[in-house]
Design a protein around this motif. Sequence first.
Motif, short mmCIF file in Angstrom:
data_model
loop_
_atom_site.label_atom_id
_atom_site.label_comp_id
_atom_site.label_asym_id
_atom_site.label_seq_id
_atom_site.Cartn_x
_atom_site.Cartn_y
_atom_site.Cartn_z
N THR B 6 69.67 7.05 -33.27
CA THR B 6 68.77 7.56 -34.30
C THR B 6 67.31 7.26 -34.01
OG1 THR B 6 70.55 6.94 -35.81
CG2 THR B 6 68.46 7.63 -36.79
N ILE B 7 66.46 8.16 -34.46
CA ILE B 7 65.03 7.89 -34.52
C ILE B 7 64.68 7.62 -35.98
CG2 ILE B 7 62.75 8.98 -34.54
CD1 ILE B 7 65.15 8.91 -31.67
N LYS B 8 64.18 6.42 -36.25
CA LYS B 8 63.79 6.08 -37.61
C LYS B 8 62.27 6.04 -37.68
CE LYS B 8 63.89 2.27 -39.67
NZ LYS B 8 64.16 0.83 -39.93
N LYS B 9 61.71 6.77 -38.61
CA LYS B 9 60.24 6.80 -38.67
C LYS B 9 59.70 5.63 -39.48
CE LYS B 9 59.99 11.61 -37.65
NZ LYS B 9 59.19 12.81 -37.62
N GLY B 10 58.39 5.50 -39.51
CA GLY B 10 57.74 4.40 -40.21
C GLY B 10 56.25 4.63 -40.17
N ARG B 11 55.51 3.71 -40.74
CA ARG B 11 54.06 3.90 -40.87
C ARG B 11 53.40 4.27 -39.55
NH1 ARG B 11 54.01 -0.05 -45.14
NH2 ARG B 11 53.69 -1.88 -43.85
N LYS B 12 53.77 3.57 -38.48
CA LYS B 12 53.02 3.70 -37.23
C LYS B 12 53.74 4.55 -36.20
CE LYS B 12 50.64 -0.48 -38.17
NZ LYS B 12 49.93 -1.66 -37.63
N PHE B 13 54.64 5.36 -36.69
CA PHE B 13 55.45 6.16 -35.76
C PHE B 13 54.59 7.04 -34.86
CE2 PHE B 13 58.16 9.71 -34.54
CZ PHE B 13 59.24 9.03 -34.03
N ASP B 14 53.60 7.69 -35.47
CA ASP B 14 52.75 8.59 -34.70
C ASP B 14 51.97 7.86 -33.62
OD1 ASP B 14 53.71 10.57 -36.24
OD2 ASP B 14 51.87 10.88 -37.43
N ALA B 15 51.53 6.65 -33.94
CA ALA B 15 50.78 5.86 -32.96
C ALA B 15 51.67 5.56 -31.75
CB ALA B 15 50.30 4.57 -33.59
N VAL B 16 52.92 5.20 -32.04
CA VAL B 16 53.86 4.93 -30.95
C VAL B 16 54.04 6.16 -30.07
CG1 VAL B 16 56.28 4.46 -30.41
CG2 VAL B 16 55.11 3.14 -32.18
N LEU B 17 54.24 7.29 -30.71
CA LEU B 17 54.46 8.52 -29.97
C LEU B 17 53.27 8.84 -29.08
CD1 LEU B 17 57.14 9.84 -30.45
CD2 LEU B 17 55.98 11.70 -31.64
N SER B 18 52.07 8.71 -29.61
CA SER B 18 50.94 9.12 -28.78
C SER B 18 50.62 8.07 -27.72
CB SER B 18 49.72 9.44 -29.66
OG SER B 18 48.98 8.27 -29.90
N GLY B 19 50.91 6.81 -28.02
CA GLY B 19 50.78 5.79 -26.99
C GLY B 19 51.77 6.04 -25.86
N ALA B 20 52.98 6.35 -26.23
CA ALA B 20 54.03 6.61 -25.24
C ALA B 20 53.65 7.81 -24.38
CB ALA B 20 55.36 6.87 -25.94
N ARG B 21 53.15 8.84 -25.04
CA ARG B 21 52.72 10.02 -24.30
C ARG B 21 51.71 9.64 -23.23
NH1 ARG B 21 48.64 13.80 -24.07
NH2 ARG B 21 49.22 15.99 -24.14
N ALA B 22 50.70 8.87 -23.63
CA ALA B 22 49.63 8.50 -22.69
C ALA B 22 50.17 7.71 -21.51
CB ALA B 22 48.55 7.71 -23.42
N VAL B 23 50.99 6.72 -21.79
CA VAL B 23 51.46 5.85 -20.72
C VAL B 23 52.46 6.56 -19.81
CG1 VAL B 23 52.63 3.68 -20.19
CG2 VAL B 23 51.00 3.78 -22.06
N PHE B 24 53.40 7.30 -20.39
CA PHE B 24 54.34 8.06 -19.56
C PHE B 24 53.58 9.03 -18.65
CE2 PHE B 24 57.85 7.31 -22.81
CZ PHE B 24 58.54 6.46 -21.98
N LEU B 25 52.56 9.66 -19.19
CA LEU B 25 51.80 10.62 -18.41
C LEU B 25 51.04 9.94 -17.28
CD1 LEU B 25 52.44 13.16 -19.85
CD2 LEU B 25 50.02 13.58 -20.14
N ARG B 26 50.58 8.75 -17.55
CA ARG B 26 49.82 8.03 -16.52
C ARG B 26 50.74 7.46 -15.45
NH1 ARG B 26 48.59 2.85 -17.56
NH2 ARG B 26 48.13 3.25 -19.76
N ASP B 27 51.88 6.88 -15.88
CA ASP B 27 52.67 6.06 -14.96
C ASP B 27 54.05 6.62 -14.62
OD1 ASP B 27 50.55 4.31 -15.08
OD2 ASP B 27 51.44 3.03 -16.60
N GLY B 28 54.41 7.75 -15.18
CA GLY B 28 55.76 8.24 -14.97
C GLY B 28 56.75 7.48 -15.82
N PHE B 29 58.04 7.80 -15.68
CA PHE B 29 59.02 7.16 -16.55
C PHE B 29 59.36 5.74 -16.09
CE2 PHE B 29 63.33 6.09 -17.79
CZ PHE B 29 63.24 6.21 -19.16
#
Lengths: 204, 204
Positions: B6-29
Amino acid sequence: MDAPATIKKGRKFDAVLSGARAVFLRDGFEGASVDDIAAEAGVSKATLYSYVPDKRMLFQEVARHECARMAEATLDIVDFAAPPREVMTATATSLLRFLLSNFSLQMFRICAAESARFPELGQAFYESGPEMGCNRMVLYLKVAIARGELVAEDPVMMAEQFSELCKTRLWTRAIFGVQTEFTDAEIEHVVHEAVGTILARYGT
Amino acid sequence: MDAPATIKKGRKFDAVLSGARAVFLRDGFEGASVDDIAAEAGVSKATLYSYVPDKRMLFQEVARHECARMAEATLDIVDFAAPPREVMTATATSLLRFLLSNFSLQMFRICAAESARFPELGQAFYESGPEMGCNRMVLYLKVAIARGELVAEDPVMMAEQFSELCKTRLWTRAIFGVQTEFTDAEIEHVVHEAVGTILARYGT
DNA sequence: CACAACCTAAACTATGCAGTTCAATTGCAG
DNA sequence: CTGCAATTGAACTGCATAGTTTAGGTTGTG
């Protein structure tokens, strides 16, 4: 005298290379462990590291070696006397079969993934893979153009478009693991369509 | 009742998503560390893991999210009233620009690399990327065929060949890091040649 | 046989990362 | 203000890996 990232050969060098090939192909670059490679090669890790300075150079060596083998194997497919449709159909079939092979797909995955942080690898693979294949095709195209069987101002563009057309549908599905088995009929169909499109543009 | 990943959302869910996007894009999986992602998102690792069961699911969520955004953005390019050459030139330009973007290239690298051992990912990406784009194109093609502006027995094949033609030269060089900057002139040229070839086969 | 180059096994260093835990803190709703 | 749920930070577990070292074994060659 900095360490020139040397490859030093030895008795079991070939075993290391073929072990590395197998493991990299099975597990990818990050997924492959050097211990596994040494085991697969039937060689101690110390020996492996006496040949090769690190994991990356080992992979690059495998890639170089395999590309050379491939280039040699693909050398003799083209019959320069034959007409375009025939030559291009044969070339496309052979190319597509290769592109769909486990080896080629995994090699592409690794080189694409690593090229972001290991530029020489992508460079080397591109030059001895796609670019070399393209150059070979261009040789034939120029002959056919001279014979008046094709009309192309830019044979390099034509060759590149042709390679790209061969990847339609099947390769795209293969690289994402959406489809893993391909019938002769599927391959023939894509080849037929690719040749049809390229000759519609450049045929006479 | 197995854990449905499951994906459970919360207050800072969007921050996590956009942080993950940035790091995955920079460093690969493989290259991305969860600690880095949490730091980039300005969130504790515990919070991150309260949203998402593991790193893979996190990446899949990022991919899903970005593909949806992309699909929405690309929705409105096609003018169904316009003639093929015009529509296809516009589509090809927009598609090629996207394909050459850092985001798209890195996404392709990751999905291709991981699809060998994480099939659902390749599957999902293929469906919401290439396949979806193709379907949208086919809608227009059928209209143009009905109008007699195109002749194609198999519009899906035509759309697939067209996407493939757009990748000629530039995308191939980009994915291997051989070339990283592209001028408008280069893009226009490839687009022009792609449209030329596809219309030579399917135009009237 | 003698000797030198080559190879081995296994332990070892050092590192890095995914995922967990928990006591302490924050922030929001009623 | 109170209470509850979300969040935090930091330590911690457990695992896996790249690359090194060492003391000793193997092999081919003159």
